[in-house]
Design an enzyme around this catalytic site. Structure first.
Site, PDB file in Angstrom:
ATOM      1  CG  ASN A  17      23.515  63.506 -46.425  1.00 48.91           C
ATOM      2  OD1 ASN A  17      23.155  63.612 -47.617  1.00 48.91           O
ATOM      3  ND2 ASN A  17      23.893  64.448 -44.633  1.00 48.91           N
ATOM      4  CE  LYS A  19      25.694  67.093 -45.175  1.00 58.16           C
ATOM      5  NZ  LYS A  19      26.349  68.072 -43.640  1.00 58.16           N
ATOM      6  CG  HIS A 108      21.222  65.599 -42.089  1.00 54.82           C
ATOM      7  ND1 HIS A 108      21.527  67.144 -41.742  1.00 54.82           N
ATOM      8  CD2 HIS A 108      22.431  64.581 -41.902  1.00 54.82           C
ATOM      9  CE1 HIS A 108      22.320  66.920 -41.964  1.00 54.82           C
ATOM     10  NE2 HIS A 108      22.957  65.581 -41.683  1.00 54.82           N
ATOM     11  CD  GLU A 110      23.280  69.268 -43.336  1.00 49.31           C
ATOM     12  OE1 GLU A 110      22.726  69.589 -44.733  1.00 49.31           O
ATOM     13  OE2 GLU A 110      24.391  69.679 -42.858  1.00 49.31           O
ATOM     14  CD  GLU A 178      24.978  63.324 -39.336  1.00 45.39           C
ATOM     15  OE1 GLU A 178      25.618  62.936 -39.901  1.00 45.39           O
ATOM     16  OE2 GLU A 178      23.973  64.001 -39.250  1.00 45.39           O
ATOM     17  N   GLY A 184      29.926  69.842 -40.800  1.00 52.01           N
ATOM     18  CA  GLY A 184      30.389  71.233 -41.907  1.00 52.01           C
ATOM     19  C   GLY A 184      31.744  71.669 -41.717  1.00 52.01           C
ATOM     20  CB  SER A 225      33.756  67.037 -38.660  1.00 51.83           C
ATOM     21  OG  SER A 225      33.172  68.243 -38.940  1.00 51.83           O
TER      22      SER A 225
HETATM   23  P1  13P Z   1      30.047  66.411 -42.416  1.00 55.96           P
HETATM   24  O1  13P Z   1      30.867  64.713 -42.531  1.00 55.96           O
HETATM   25  O2  13P Z   1      30.696  66.805 -43.197  1.00 55.96           O
HETATM   26  O3  13P Z   1      30.683  67.156 -40.833  1.00 55.96           O
HETATM   27  O4  13P Z   1      28.607  66.469 -42.606  1.00 55.96           O
HETATM   28  C1  13P Z   1      27.683  64.801 -41.650  1.00 55.96           C
HETATM   29  C2  13P Z   1      26.983  64.947 -41.476  1.00 55.96           C
HETATM   30  O5  13P Z   1      25.873  65.772 -41.477  1.00 55.96           O
HETATM   31  C3  13P Z   1      26.375  63.434 -42.507  1.00 55.96           C
HETATM   32  O6  13P Z   1      25.005  63.396 -42.425  1.00 55.96           O
END
Ligand code: 13P
Length: 267
Positions: A17, A19, A108, A110, A178, A184, A225
């Site tokens: 992802n 982002k 997600h 976010e 997740e 993050g 992570s």
């Molecule tokens: P990180 O691996 O950067 O923590 O992000 C995880 C995530 O949100 C994947 O969709």
């Protein structure tokens, strides 16, 4: 807990992802080329790259033009449930399918933080399955409380997001656990044991809803992570069916290493 209590599907998933990264198409192409070049004999792993919407079409063209042995699948990071018409700023599942996307990340955290709710996600899942896209449904709690209320929260997310999905369609859905607290920079990942418990818990919910026959076909992957250092633990001890990667998917070396570990480890 004994081993082998979780039903298994063999092909693992490694989904990147990206982002809202990278900032230019040139960088996106460079990253995809670096990732794609590193695969040759991948057989047991399904690789999916989910770049920002605007890079999907050029990246599909780029992959088409190259003769890599293995080309990653492309996916989107969101979609809309309406089929067409007056929805300013939205992108439909059919549009995504037509430009070559085959997966879509939905729910997600976010996006949930920007106001999306389980009902919206449910509509998006239904629309994406009808259009031929495989949804990657994200679930996860923001905190873990001593009374285990977070389990009810996850149960509600799954039940509401998958409301009305047929038994025939459920195997198309991939579930990404997740936990928000693990996502993050500055966060720490769940432990493989925490994931394993959640994996079993989610499968129990799916079993009650869709029946035992279907749950072995549903893949439950981990995100938050995740990186090349904890890949092995999540697969061996967590019985993860793969990963939804954020930061690690922006680093071709790390991403390739994770795919390599998934490929070599037999659950
Ligand atoms: P990180 O691996 O950067 O923590 O992000 C995880 C995530 O949100 C994947 O969709």
């Amino acid at each position: 807990m004994s081993k082998n209590t979780v039903n298994k599907v063999t092909k693992k998933i490694v989904c990147g992802n990206w982002k809202m990264n990278p900032l230019s198409l040139k960088e996106a192409e460079k990253l995809l080329i670096e990732i794609s070049k590193s695969f040759s004999l991948i057989k047991k792993t399904e690789i999916i790259i989910c770049p920002p919407f605007i890079y999907l079409e050029p990246l599909r063209r780029l992959l088409k033009a190259k003769s890599y042995k293995l080309k990653p699948n492309l996916g989107a990071q969101d979609s809309f449930w309406g089929d067409k018409g007056a929805y300013t700023g939205e992108i439909s599942v059919e549009m995504l399918y037509n430009i070559g996307a085959r997966y879509v990340i939905l729910g997600h955290s976010e996006r949930r933080a920007l106001g999306e709710n389980n009902n919206d996600i449910n509509k998006k899942i239904k629309a994406s399955i009808s259009a031929g896209l495989r949804p990657i449904l994200c679930v996860g709690e923001s905190i873990r409380d001593e009374n285990h209320e977070y389990l009810n929260f996850i149960k509600m997310q799954i039940e509401e997001c998958l409301n009305g999905i047929s038994k025939d369609s459920i195997s198309k859905v991939i579930i990404a656990y997740e936990p928000i607290w693990a996502i993050g920079k500055g966060s720490y990942p769940a432990t493989p044991e925490e994931f394993r418990e959640m994996n079993i818990f989610i499968r129990k919910i799916l079993n009650d809803k869709f029946g035992a026959k279907m749950i072995g076909k549903i893949r439950i992957i981990y995100g938050g992570s995740a990186d090349e250092k904890n890949t092995e633990g999540f697969i061996k001890d967590g019985e993860a069916d793969g990963f939804l990667l954020g930061r690690a998917s922006l680093d071709a070396k790390k991403f390739s290493k994770i795919v390599e570990i998934c490929e070599t480890l037999d659950k």
